[in-house]
Design a protein around this motif. Structure first.
Motif, short mmCIF file in Angstrom:
data_model
loop_
_atom_site.label_atom_id
_atom_site.label_comp_id
_atom_site.label_asym_id
_atom_site.label_seq_id
_atom_site.Cartn_x
_atom_site.Cartn_y
_atom_site.Cartn_z
N PRO A 41 0.80 -1.24 0.00
CA PRO A 41 0.00 0.00 0.00
C PRO A 41 0.83 1.28 0.00
N VAL A 42 2.08 1.22 0.43
CA VAL A 42 2.91 2.43 0.45
C VAL A 42 3.13 2.92 -0.98
N GLN A 43 3.53 2.03 -1.88
CA GLN A 43 3.73 2.42 -3.28
C GLN A 43 2.41 2.77 -3.95
N LYS A 44 1.36 2.02 -3.65
CA LYS A 44 0.04 2.31 -4.22
C LYS A 44 -0.43 3.71 -3.84
N SER A 45 -0.23 4.07 -2.58
CA SER A 45 -0.67 5.40 -2.13
C SER A 45 0.17 6.50 -2.80
N ALA A 46 1.47 6.28 -2.96
CA ALA A 46 2.33 7.26 -3.63
C ALA A 46 1.90 7.44 -5.08
N ASP A 47 1.57 6.34 -5.75
CA ASP A 47 1.09 6.42 -7.13
C ASP A 47 -0.24 7.16 -7.23
N LEU A 48 -1.13 6.90 -6.28
CA LEU A 48 -2.44 7.56 -6.26
C LEU A 48 -2.29 9.06 -6.04
N VAL A 49 -1.41 9.43 -5.14
CA VAL A 49 -1.16 10.85 -4.86
C VAL A 49 -0.67 11.55 -6.13
N LYS A 50 0.27 10.94 -6.82
CA LYS A 50 0.80 11.52 -8.06
C LYS A 50 -0.28 11.60 -9.13
N GLU A 51 -1.07 10.54 -9.27
CA GLU A 51 -2.16 10.49 -10.25
C GLU A 51 -3.18 11.61 -10.03
N CYS A 52 -3.42 11.96 -8.78
CA CYS A 52 -4.39 13.01 -8.44
C CYS A 52 -3.79 14.41 -8.48
N GLY A 53 -2.52 14.52 -8.87
CA GLY A 53 -1.89 15.83 -9.01
C GLY A 53 -1.37 16.44 -7.73
N TYR A 54 -1.12 15.61 -6.73
CA TYR A 54 -0.61 16.08 -5.45
C TYR A 54 0.88 15.79 -5.32
N GLU A 55 1.52 16.51 -4.43
CA GLU A 55 2.92 16.29 -4.11
C GLU A 55 3.01 15.51 -2.81
N LEU A 56 3.76 14.42 -2.82
CA LEU A 56 3.99 13.64 -1.62
C LEU A 56 5.12 14.32 -0.84
N MET A 57 4.77 14.90 0.30
CA MET A 57 5.73 15.67 1.08
C MET A 57 6.48 14.82 2.09
N ASN A 58 5.82 13.78 2.61
CA ASN A 58 6.44 12.94 3.62
C ASN A 58 5.73 11.59 3.64
N SER A 59 6.48 10.56 3.97
CA SER A 59 5.92 9.22 4.07
C SER A 59 6.72 8.50 5.15
N LEU A 60 6.03 8.05 6.19
CA LEU A 60 6.76 7.41 7.27
C LEU A 60 5.94 6.36 8.00
N LYS A 61 6.66 5.44 8.59
CA LYS A 61 6.03 4.39 9.36
C LYS A 61 5.61 4.98 10.70
N PHE A 62 4.34 4.81 11.04
CA PHE A 62 3.78 5.39 12.26
C PHE A 62 3.99 4.47 13.45
N ASN A 63 3.79 3.18 13.25
CA ASN A 63 4.05 2.16 14.27
C ASN A 63 4.25 0.84 13.53
N GLU A 64 4.03 -0.28 14.15
CA GLU A 64 4.30 -1.57 13.52
C GLU A 64 3.43 -1.87 12.29
N VAL A 65 2.21 -1.36 12.24
CA VAL A 65 1.31 -1.69 11.13
C VAL A 65 0.74 -0.48 10.39
N ASP A 66 0.99 0.71 10.85
CA ASP A 66 0.38 1.89 10.26
C ASP A 66 1.41 2.77 9.55
N TRP A 67 0.94 3.45 8.52
CA TRP A 67 1.78 4.33 7.73
C TRP A 67 1.11 5.69 7.62
N THR A 68 1.90 6.74 7.58
CA THR A 68 1.39 8.10 7.46
C THR A 68 2.01 8.74 6.22
N ILE A 69 1.18 9.39 5.41
CA ILE A 69 1.71 10.19 4.31
C ILE A 69 1.16 11.61 4.43
#
Length: 73
Positions: A41-69
């Motif tokens: 899902p990390v790559q999928k979300s980055a691709d979706l962000v780009k597809e929608c015309g947004y800039e991905l400013m940060n992407s990080l692991k929040f804890n063992e199972v969660d991710w924040t972008i």
């Protein structure tokens, strides 16, 4: 800045994220929190962000199972 918690959607977060990005105001920062599992899902979300015309400013692991972008248009 708005924060969207999509963890409750598990692996089905993409349609909701796309909907939010379509409604989000230009210039405003959006923070998404979602469950990752196997990191696919990390790559999928980055691709979706780009597809929608947004800039991905940060992407990080929040804890063992969660991710924040952080994105901005």
């Amino acid at each position: 800045m708005k924060r969207y918690d999509l963890r409750h959607l598990k692996t089905e977060y993409e349609p909701r994220m796309k909907e939010i990005l379509g409604e989000h105001k230009a210039g405003e920062v959006a923070i998404f929190l979602f469950e990752i599992g196997d990191f696919t899902p990390v790559q999928k979300s980055a691709d979706l962000v780009k597809e929608c015309g947004y800039e991905l400013m940060n992407s990080l692991k929040f804890n063992e199972v969660d991710w924040t972008i952080v994105v901005k248009k």
